[in-house]
Design a protein around this motif. Structure first.
Motif, PDB file in Angstrom:
ATOM      1  N   TYR A 142      18.351  -2.677  35.056  1.00  0.00           N
ATOM      2  CA  TYR A 142      17.986  -3.401  36.274  1.00  0.00           C
ATOM      3  C   TYR A 142      19.184  -4.160  36.842  1.00  0.00           C
ATOM      4  O   TYR A 142      19.446  -4.120  38.057  1.00  0.00           O
ATOM      5  CB  TYR A 142      16.838  -4.362  35.945  1.00  0.00           C
ATOM      6  CG  TYR A 142      16.578  -5.425  36.975  1.00  0.00           C
ATOM      7  CD1 TYR A 142      15.812  -5.151  38.104  1.00  0.00           C
ATOM      8  CD2 TYR A 142      17.078  -6.709  36.805  1.00  0.00           C
ATOM      9  CE1 TYR A 142      15.567  -6.135  39.049  1.00  0.00           C
ATOM     10  CE2 TYR A 142      16.839  -7.702  37.748  1.00  0.00           C
ATOM     11  CZ  TYR A 142      16.090  -7.410  38.863  1.00  0.00           C
ATOM     12  OH  TYR A 142      15.856  -8.387  39.800  1.00  0.00           O
ATOM     13  N   LEU A 143      19.934  -4.847  35.983  1.00  0.00           N
ATOM     14  CA  LEU A 143      21.081  -5.614  36.448  1.00  0.00           C
ATOM     15  C   LEU A 143      22.173  -4.714  37.013  1.00  0.00           C
ATOM     16  O   LEU A 143      22.836  -5.068  37.999  1.00  0.00           O
ATOM     17  CB  LEU A 143      21.644  -6.467  35.307  1.00  0.00           C
ATOM     18  CG  LEU A 143      20.768  -7.607  34.800  1.00  0.00           C
ATOM     19  CD1 LEU A 143      21.438  -8.295  33.611  1.00  0.00           C
ATOM     20  CD2 LEU A 143      20.478  -8.624  35.905  1.00  0.00           C
ATOM     21  N   LEU A 144      22.384  -3.553  36.403  1.00  0.00           N
ATOM     22  CA  LEU A 144      23.408  -2.646  36.911  1.00  0.00           C
ATOM     23  C   LEU A 144      23.000  -2.091  38.277  1.00  0.00           C
ATOM     24  O   LEU A 144      23.813  -2.051  39.211  1.00  0.00           O
ATOM     25  CB  LEU A 144      23.651  -1.510  35.925  1.00  0.00           C
ATOM     26  CG  LEU A 144      24.808  -0.563  36.280  1.00  0.00           C
ATOM     27  CD1 LEU A 144      26.122  -1.322  36.399  1.00  0.00           C
ATOM     28  CD2 LEU A 144      24.935   0.551  35.245  1.00  0.00           C
ATOM     29  N   ILE A 145      21.749  -1.665  38.402  1.00  0.00           N
ATOM     30  CA  ILE A 145      21.261  -1.181  39.697  1.00  0.00           C
ATOM     31  C   ILE A 145      21.363  -2.280  40.750  1.00  0.00           C
ATOM     32  O   ILE A 145      21.703  -2.026  41.913  1.00  0.00           O
ATOM     33  CB  ILE A 145      19.804  -0.695  39.577  1.00  0.00           C
ATOM     34  CG1 ILE A 145      19.705   0.483  38.612  1.00  0.00           C
ATOM     35  CG2 ILE A 145      19.233  -0.315  40.941  1.00  0.00           C
ATOM     36  CD1 ILE A 145      18.286   0.790  38.155  1.00  0.00           C
ATOM     37  N   ASN A 159      22.025   7.441  32.861  1.00  0.00           N
ATOM     38  CA  ASN A 159      21.697   8.268  34.023  1.00  0.00           C
ATOM     39  C   ASN A 159      21.863   7.495  35.327  1.00  0.00           C
ATOM     40  O   ASN A 159      21.087   7.652  36.271  1.00  0.00           O
ATOM     41  CB  ASN A 159      20.272   8.819  33.897  1.00  0.00           C
ATOM     42  CG  ASN A 159      20.039  10.042  34.751  1.00  0.00           C
ATOM     43  OD1 ASN A 159      20.913  10.479  35.488  1.00  0.00           O
ATOM     44  ND2 ASN A 159      18.830  10.584  34.662  1.00  0.00           N
ATOM     45  N   LEU A 160      22.901   6.642  35.365  1.00  0.00           N
ATOM     46  CA  LEU A 160      23.231   5.884  36.570  1.00  0.00           C
ATOM     47  C   LEU A 160      24.676   6.166  36.973  1.00  0.00           C
ATOM     48  O   LEU A 160      25.431   5.261  37.321  1.00  0.00           O
ATOM     49  CB  LEU A 160      23.015   4.384  36.326  1.00  0.00           C
ATOM     50  CG  LEU A 160      21.566   3.948  36.118  1.00  0.00           C
ATOM     51  CD1 LEU A 160      21.494   2.486  35.680  1.00  0.00           C
ATOM     52  CD2 LEU A 160      20.725   4.172  37.380  1.00  0.00           C
ATOM     53  N   SER A 161      25.049   7.434  36.929  1.00  0.00           N
ATOM     54  CA  SER A 161      26.416   7.813  37.271  1.00  0.00           C
ATOM     55  C   SER A 161      26.813   7.333  38.653  1.00  0.00           C
ATOM     56  O   SER A 161      27.967   6.939  38.878  1.00  0.00           O
ATOM     57  CB  SER A 161      26.579   9.336  37.210  1.00  0.00           C
ATOM     58  OG  SER A 161      26.582   9.802  35.881  1.00  0.00           O
ATOM     59  N   ALA A 204      10.598   1.827  46.714  1.00  0.00           N
ATOM     60  CA  ALA A 204      10.879   3.259  46.616  1.00  0.00           C
ATOM     61  C   ALA A 204      12.362   3.514  46.401  1.00  0.00           C
ATOM     62  O   ALA A 204      12.754   4.368  45.590  1.00  0.00           O
ATOM     63  CB  ALA A 204      10.400   3.969  47.881  1.00  0.00           C
ATOM     64  N   ASP A 205      13.197   2.767  47.100  1.00  0.00           N
ATOM     65  CA  ASP A 205      14.645   2.937  46.947  1.00  0.00           C
ATOM     66  C   ASP A 205      15.094   2.545  45.539  1.00  0.00           C
ATOM     67  O   ASP A 205      15.855   3.269  44.888  1.00  0.00           O
ATOM     68  CB  ASP A 205      15.371   2.081  47.985  1.00  0.00           C
ATOM     69  CG  ASP A 205      16.873   2.087  47.795  1.00  0.00           C
ATOM     70  OD1 ASP A 205      17.525   3.056  48.220  1.00  0.00           O
ATOM     71  OD2 ASP A 205      17.403   1.123  47.203  1.00  0.00           O
ATOM     72  N   TYR A 206      14.617   1.421  45.055  1.00  0.00           N
ATOM     73  CA  TYR A 206      15.008   0.947  43.724  1.00  0.00           C
ATOM     74  C   TYR A 206      14.519   1.884  42.627  1.00  0.00           C
ATOM     75  O   TYR A 206      15.253   2.201  41.681  1.00  0.00           O
ATOM     76  CB  TYR A 206      14.444  -0.460  43.517  1.00  0.00           C
ATOM     77  CG  TYR A 206      14.486  -0.934  42.086  1.00  0.00           C
ATOM     78  CD1 TYR A 206      15.671  -1.372  41.506  1.00  0.00           C
ATOM     79  CD2 TYR A 206      13.331  -0.926  41.306  1.00  0.00           C
ATOM     80  CE1 TYR A 206      15.710  -1.798  40.189  1.00  0.00           C
ATOM     81  CE2 TYR A 206      13.359  -1.349  39.993  1.00  0.00           C
ATOM     82  CZ  TYR A 206      14.555  -1.785  39.435  1.00  0.00           C
ATOM     83  OH  TYR A 206      14.586  -2.191  38.122  1.00  0.00           O
ATOM     84  N   GLN A 207      13.291   2.353  42.735  1.00  0.00           N
ATOM     85  CA  GLN A 207      12.728   3.175  41.670  1.00  0.00           C
ATOM     86  C   GLN A 207      13.386   4.546  41.571  1.00  0.00           C
ATOM     87  O   GLN A 207      13.291   5.202  40.535  1.00  0.00           O
ATOM     88  CB  GLN A 207      11.214   3.306  41.849  1.00  0.00           C
ATOM     89  CG  GLN A 207      10.481   2.009  41.543  1.00  0.00           C
ATOM     90  CD  GLN A 207       8.982   2.107  41.667  1.00  0.00           C
ATOM     91  OE1 GLN A 207       8.460   3.026  42.311  1.00  0.00           O
ATOM     92  NE2 GLN A 207       8.266   1.165  41.064  1.00  0.00           N
ATOM     93  N   PHE A 262      16.356   4.901  41.140  1.00  0.00           N
ATOM     94  CA  PHE A 262      17.311   4.656  40.066  1.00  0.00           C
ATOM     95  C   PHE A 262      16.587   4.318  38.757  1.00  0.00           C
ATOM     96  O   PHE A 262      16.826   4.923  37.716  1.00  0.00           O
ATOM     97  CB  PHE A 262      18.241   3.494  40.438  1.00  0.00           C
ATOM     98  CG  PHE A 262      19.107   3.731  41.635  1.00  0.00           C
ATOM     99  CD1 PHE A 262      20.341   4.344  41.510  1.00  0.00           C
ATOM    100  CD2 PHE A 262      18.685   3.347  42.897  1.00  0.00           C
ATOM    101  CE1 PHE A 262      21.149   4.559  42.613  1.00  0.00           C
ATOM    102  CE2 PHE A 262      19.480   3.557  44.006  1.00  0.00           C
ATOM    103  CZ  PHE A 262      20.719   4.168  43.869  1.00  0.00           C
ATOM    104  N   PHE A 263      15.678   3.350  38.827  1.00  0.00           N
ATOM    105  CA  PHE A 263      15.097   2.801  37.604  1.00  0.00           C
ATOM    106  C   PHE A 263      14.221   3.808  36.877  1.00  0.00           C
ATOM    107  O   PHE A 263      14.186   3.830  35.632  1.00  0.00           O
ATOM    108  CB  PHE A 263      14.286   1.549  37.943  1.00  0.00           C
ATOM    109  CG  PHE A 263      13.851   0.769  36.738  1.00  0.00           C
ATOM    110  CD1 PHE A 263      14.753  -0.018  36.037  1.00  0.00           C
ATOM    111  CD2 PHE A 263      12.537   0.819  36.296  1.00  0.00           C
ATOM    112  CE1 PHE A 263      14.360  -0.743  34.914  1.00  0.00           C
ATOM    113  CE2 PHE A 263      12.126   0.097  35.182  1.00  0.00           C
ATOM    114  CZ  PHE A 263      13.049  -0.688  34.493  1.00  0.00           C
TER     115      PHE A 263
END
Length: 763
Positions: free
Chosen positions: A343-346, A392-394, A295-298, A300-301
């Motif tokens: 994925y790698l940036l997150i 969209n990963l500001s 849930a936490d990862y998604q 962002f993704f």
């Protein structure tokens, strides 16, 4: 779903429930680091190899740095600056470079020529290895998958009549690496687990935990090095025993290894925090632990989704897809690579990460990582963050944005010591110890505009988010960088332009008519481009904030006197003030095109003559290059609205590279786990190509949102992208068919003010 059913349904792919743009899958364990599956939460990292018998998990922690703070400035370097400049003005570049090497480089060993683990500069290092031995017979029906949608690595196989399933993830909410083992045969699960590190570590059993502790070298006998600690605990329905520096499990059907680690570089209460992390995770039901992670990862993704046409190889194992890319089109491989970059940036740069993503992200298996695994400032750390805003990963941009202001105090000292200037400066390399001095080699380490390039990221975050409070907080950093250049610029005699002196065009050389190959120069095109952009952004920031009218006037006057772009004898954008021949016409850096990308000073729309010269520059550079160089070229061709050429470069980037080595004479490519091959592994190519794919689909400058500006013919049949971000705080969804936009949606606070243009239509 049983393994047998899974394998039957997966005959044409990995997991039938996953799309080929969100999974990497393999039919054998990883034989090398660059085939293993990366996992991370911005601080902890793990590389899972997936060997059923002798598993290895490489463990990383983002602050695992040797070295220590140092004063590498030469306090009286400024005294030789007038003579260096006199020589440059007299066209004595070789003598100027020799004088730089004697008097104007850093004090001490600098980066240790890229091998700095034992000197004060230091080196990012592997935390350690988890080694897991599991007995058993022959393994069949093996599948290994990295699920990008859930950030979980899984391994399935059959052994001794039983089905085995393993899965691993790195949880941000719980700050642990979790590695789960299950089997269908009761009491059939048995293994032993050890922790190890090549040096500077002690492993012991402490109660129910296996502990690894140590201290890295500081490079200074009077300064303590970074202390580290890692703890592993096993939760199982089987029996646990400990001895000989290992934890063993027997007679179970499931077991979960939990591991947490850190250093005192970022956490002075390290031990107590690790105990808390393990206690909480061990007391949590595994499904709940995994659910919190997903849930936490998604969050962002799932902000962005991309759909590109599938080629005939789309449902094949990842290695086969890479091999096929040379001779057939598989646009969904580009979608996979795009998702992998996000994925790698997150996974390597969360909003609360203590450091930015380095040259390897957070993944390394060495004590001495390539080029110290540091933050190279002449493109590499910047390229790491090119996808952040547009994808969209500001918030994942924040580790870099928060790091930049920390360089200012040291950068002010360096500006005084070398240039007698105000403001602040950074050169080519830096580290957690906030190194701002020149490098140890005058031929590469004297590029003086790295601070200005970093300021572009401060501005870009504002340009995308329109967060005025944020702009106010970073404005002093922008202003300080401008003040440095205002003080250090000199007038060149031929055109009376204002130029940097001394400097380099990053890592490149030219052939001087009298001196032969040399690097030291005045006003290389990249420097002038960066300053023009920095001054423009700072002027806009000052006007937005209603401050510093006098500075604005001075910046406007100085900007008008900077050296303009020049078109050379081959029709190319000149790289230097004079139209020199290059020592390497196909050099990996294409710094003279900074104005095309990442800046927007050159475009087919506003400056068609310069855009044509940029195209000629790229044609002369060629379509080969190291991994990150190919990624930069993807962005260049996208900005020239040539999607087919951008796609050609992406396919070159997908070239399989099987050996982790330093030889890049034959160009870069991609390792089997999709890590970028410089070679060796550098993560900037992954991030640069991710940004390039976004640039092919959406571009935004000066209030204009351009949809599908560089759509390749191979992607034209149909496709869509959702959730990309444009400058002006605009979110973009677009779908297409037969190369034409069929629907789009702009949302967000800036949507109403944005002007939409489709394709490569000129304004």
């Amino acid at each position: 779903m049983t393994l047998a059913v899974l394998l039957l349904l997966a005959a044409k792919g990995g997991d039938p429930n996953m799309h080929p743009s969100t999974q990497l899958w393999f039919t054998e364990p990883a034989k090398a680091f660059t085939a293993s599956c990366p996992l991370g939460n911005g601080r902890l990292g793990a590389m899972v190899f997936g060997d059923p018998h002798d598993e290895r998990v490489v463990l990383n922690e983002s602050t695992m740095w040797s070295g220590s703070p140092q004063d590498a400035d030469r306090p009286e370097a400024y005294k030789v600056l007038p003579e260096i400049r006199r020589l440059l003005l007299a066209d004595e570049n070789r003598k100027a470079q020799d004088l730089l090497q004697k008097n104007f480089i850093c004090r001490g060993a600098g980066s240790g020529s890229g091998s700095g683990k034992d000197v004060p500069y230091g080196c990012y290092q592997v935390f350690g290895n988890m080694e897991i031995s599991q007995p058993g017979g022959e393994v069949t029906e093996y599948r290994r998958i990295l699920d990008l949608d859930r950030a979980i690595s899984s391994i399935d196989y059959r052994q001794d009549g039983a089905e085995f399933h393993r899965e691993a993830f790195v949880s941000a909410p719980d700050q642990v690496v979790a590695y789960r083992f299950t089997t269908t045969r009761p009491e059939h699960l048995s293994f032993s687990m050890k922790l190890s590190r090549p040096e500077k570590a002690q492993v012991m059993l402490e109660g129910s935990d296996l502990v690894i502790i140590g201290q890295l070298k500081s490079g200074n006998p009077n300064v303590a090095g970074v202390r580290f600690e890692g703890r592993a605990r096993v939760v199982t329905d089987g029996r646990i025993s400990g001895g000989d520096g290992a934890i063993s499990v027997s007679g179970g059907t499931q077991a979960t290894i939990l591991f947490s680690a850190g250093t005192d570089l970022a956490d002075k209460s390290l031990h107590s925090h690790l105990m808390e992390h393990l206690k909480k995770a061990a007391e949590t039901d595994y499904d709940e632990l995994r659910g919190r992670h997903v849930a936490d990862y998604q969050k962002f993704f799932h902000r962005v989704a991309i759909d590109l046409p599938e080629g005939s190889s789309a449902r094949k194992p990842t290695v086969e897809r890479l091999k096929a890319a040379d001779h057939e089109d598989d646009p969904s491989l580009a979608a996979l690579y795009f998702n992998y970059g996000r994925y790698l940036l997150i996974s390597s740069s969360r909003p609360d990460s203590p450091l930015p993503a380095n040259l390897q992200g957070i993944w390394a298996e060495e004590i001495q990582t390539p080029w110290n695994g540091d933050f190279h400032l002449d493109i590499n750390v910047q390229m790491n963050y090119w996808p952040a805003e547009v994808c969209n990963l500001s918030d994942c941009h924040m580790p870099l944005l928060q790091f930049i202001p920390k360089l200012v105090p040291n950068g002010q000292k360096t500006a005084k010591a070398y240039y007698g200037a105000g403001g602040w400066v950074a050169h080519v390399i830096t580290n957690p110890w906030l190194y701002t001095s020149p490098g140890e080699g005058a031929d590469w380490g004297s590029t003086c505009t790295a601070g200005g390039w970093l300021c572009e990221h401060l501005w870009e975050h504002y340009a995308f988010t329109k967060d005025r409070h944020y702009l106010q907080s970073v404005y002093p950093v922008l202003k300080g960088s401008c003040e440095f250049f205002l003080d250090m610029l000199i007038e060149e005699p031929k055109h009376h332009w204002l130029v940097t002196a001394p400097s380099n065009s990053p890592e490149n050389q030219f052939i001087h008519p009298k001196d032969g190959p040399v690097s030291t120069c005045m006003g290389p095109t990249m420097d002038e481009s960066i300053m023009r952009e920095l001054f423009t952004n700072t002027i806009s920031a000052a006007k937005e904030l209603g401050v510093d009218q006098g500075l604005v006037a001075r910046l406007e006057q100085t900007r008008a006197r900077l050296a303009p772009f020049q078109i050379g004898k081959y029709g190319q954008i000149q790289e230097w003030l004079e139209d020199y021949e290059e020592v390497e016409p196909h050099h990996r850096h294409t710094s003279n095109l900074y104005g095309l990308h990442p800046s927007d000073q050159i475009s087919p729309d506003k400056t068609p003559d310069l855009a044509a010269a940029a195209r000629k520059t790229l044609e002369r550079r060629g379509d080969m290059g190291t991994g990150w160089s190919l990624a930069w070229k993807v962005n260049f061709w996208a900005r020239l609205w040539d999607g087919d050429h951008a796609w050609l470069l992406l396919k070159r980037l997908f070239k399989p590279v099987g050996v982790m080595g330093y030889d890049y004479s034959n160009g870069g490519g991609t390792y089997s786990n999709l890590f970028d091959a410089h070679p060796p592994f550098q993560i900037d190519g992954n991030f640069g190509a991710t940004a390039g794919i976004a640039e092919m689909l959406v571009q935004s400058q000066e209030g204009v949102v351009r949809l599908l500006p560089a759509l390749p013919k191979a992607w034209a049949s149909k496709g869509s992208v959702r959730g990309l971000r444009a400058r002006g705080d605009v979110f973009v969804d677009v779908s297409w068919k037969d190369g034409k936009v069929v629907s789009y949606k702009l949302s967000g606070p800036g949507a109403k003010a944005a002007k939409v243009v489709t394709g490569n239509t000129k304004m």
